[in-house]
Write a protein that holds these residues in place. Structure first.
Motif, mmCIF file in Angstrom:
data_model
loop_
_atom_site.group_PDB
_atom_site.id
_atom_site.type_symbol
_atom_site.label_atom_id
_atom_site.label_comp_id
_atom_site.label_asym_id
_atom_site.label_seq_id
_atom_site.Cartn_x
_atom_site.Cartn_y
_atom_site.Cartn_z
ATOM 1 N N THR A 194 -8.863 4.890 4.205
ATOM 2 C CA THR A 194 -9.592 3.706 3.727
ATOM 3 C C THR A 194 -8.623 2.610 3.292
ATOM 4 O O THR A 194 -8.783 1.440 3.665
ATOM 5 C CB THR A 194 -10.515 4.083 2.552
ATOM 6 N N SER B 215 -9.784 -1.524 -5.087
ATOM 7 C CA SER B 215 -9.741 -2.907 -4.618
ATOM 8 C C SER B 215 -8.414 -3.579 -4.970
ATOM 9 O O SER B 215 -7.833 -4.300 -4.151
ATOM 10 C CB SER B 215 -10.907 -3.701 -5.223
ATOM 11 N N LEU C 244 -8.257 -1.005 5.254
ATOM 12 C CA LEU C 244 -8.617 -2.214 4.502
ATOM 13 C C LEU C 244 -7.416 -3.148 4.341
ATOM 14 O O LEU C 244 -7.555 -4.373 4.461
ATOM 15 C CB LEU C 244 -9.174 -1.829 3.131
ATOM 16 N N ALA D 189 -11.878 12.549 7.071
ATOM 17 C CA ALA D 189 -12.215 11.521 6.089
ATOM 18 C C ALA D 189 -13.718 11.230 6.078
ATOM 19 O O ALA D 189 -14.328 11.112 5.011
ATOM 20 C CB ALA D 189 -11.435 10.247 6.390
ATOM 21 N N LEU D 190 -14.318 11.134 7.262
ATOM 22 C CA LEU D 190 -15.742 10.822 7.339
ATOM 23 C C LEU D 190 -16.611 11.968 6.836
ATOM 24 O O LEU D 190 -17.653 11.751 6.208
ATOM 25 C CB LEU D 190 -16.122 10.476 8.780
ATOM 26 N N ARG E 235 -9.446 10.692 3.045
ATOM 27 C CA ARG E 235 -10.413 9.589 2.993
ATOM 28 C C ARG E 235 -9.833 8.386 2.265
ATOM 29 O O ARG E 235 -9.968 7.243 2.718
ATOM 30 C CB ARG E 235 -11.688 10.078 2.297
ATOM 31 N N ILE E 236 -9.162 8.636 1.146
ATOM 32 C CA ILE E 236 -8.557 7.539 0.393
ATOM 33 C C ILE E 236 -7.456 6.872 1.210
ATOM 34 O O ILE E 236 -7.376 5.633 1.302
ATOM 35 C CB ILE E 236 -7.992 8.056 -0.942
#
Length: 273
Positions: A77, A136, A81, A25-26, A73-74
């Motif tokens: 994340t 978001s 979150l 992901a990074l 990555r998605i």
């Protein structure tokens, strides 16, 4: 995180898998530069037949490896979150409800129960359908169904802690209830609630994949759920289009579960001691 948790083999396996996924992901922009949605070759190239496309391509000629890397990555994340939002909201509500009591506790816990009545996925589905499929809004939508567990656990822990001598002493000294909650009770109530992190992260990743599968994910980003949905019409002729992202999703959830179980058992053993 307790180091004793890593003495268990399943914890080491889960940590290794998560570390690998975290690195993917990074390093996604480095390992797979450019737009993962761009057409980069012939359509439906078989896996392990071309060096340029090691995992093959989809029906439009987009590289599957690039999609898996950027999809990691998605997923990571969104999972992290959602856990941050849900744990923060749940801890604050649970701590205030347990420490203040009275009408404040009654109102806050009725709100918790109201959110628990609606299944988390249906709540996320309705919220994203109304607000739009942005990252978001997806995070907030999933967190709406995930914060109630931490809130109830935090309240239960605070109900025990509020009878402690140090809380009684703080009240005698005239400390504000909010100050007692945030500076003295909250740090002690936090460890048990953190044991829910793995469940929340895994659930968030699965919910995000389900939303993307239904077409409610970000259309401008590659997600594992969207990749599975893209390949469902070619399951007989090109099963790898859905199998590969499905395996990535499965490995991620299993890794989180293995590590989370080991950490939760370690925290439970420490509390018993």
């Amino acid at each position: 995180m307790s180091t004793s948790a890593f003495h268990r083999p399943e914890a080491r396996i889960g940590a290794a898998l998560l570390a690998a996924l975290g690195l993917l992901a990074l390093l996604a922009p480095v390992l797979s530069p450019g737009d993962p949605l761009a057409i980069s070759g012939l359509p439906l190239v078989l896996p392990f037949t071309e060096a340029l496309h090691p995992l093959g391509t989809d029906r439009l000629g987009r590289d599957l490896m690039a999609g898996l890397i950027h999809g990691a990555r998605i997923s990571m994340t969104v999972g992290l979150l959602v856990a941050l939002v849900a744990l923060t909201a749940g801890m604050l509500v649970g701590t205030l409800a347990g420490l203040i009591g009275g009408w404040t506790e009654a109102i806050l816990m009725r709100i918790v129960e109201a959110f628990q009545i609606v299944p988390g996925f249906l709540l996320a589905l309705a919220f994203v359908s109304v607000t739009g499929p942005r990252l978001s809004t997806v995070v907030v939508a999933i967190a709406l169904g995930a914060w109630t567990g931490p809130a109830r656990l935090a309240r239960a822990r605070v109900l025990v802690l509020r009878e402690s001598d140090f809380v009684a002493a703080a009240r005698v000294l005239g400390h504000h209830p909010l100050e007692i909650a945030l500076r003295q009770v909250l740090p002690l109530a936090l460890p048990p609630v953190l044991s829910l992190t793995a469940i929340i992260v895994a659930g968030a990743i699965l919910t995000e994949a389900a939303l993307s599968f239904l077409g409610l994910g970000n259309p401008n980003a590659v997600t594992w759920g969207a990749m599975i949905a893209e390949g469902r019409n070619q399951l007989r002729s090109a099963a790898w289009l859905s199998v590969l992202p499905g395996l990535a999703l499965l490995l991620t959830v299993v890794a989180i579960y293995l590590l989370g179980e080991a950490v939760a058992d370690s925290l439970g053993a420490r509390d018993r001691r």
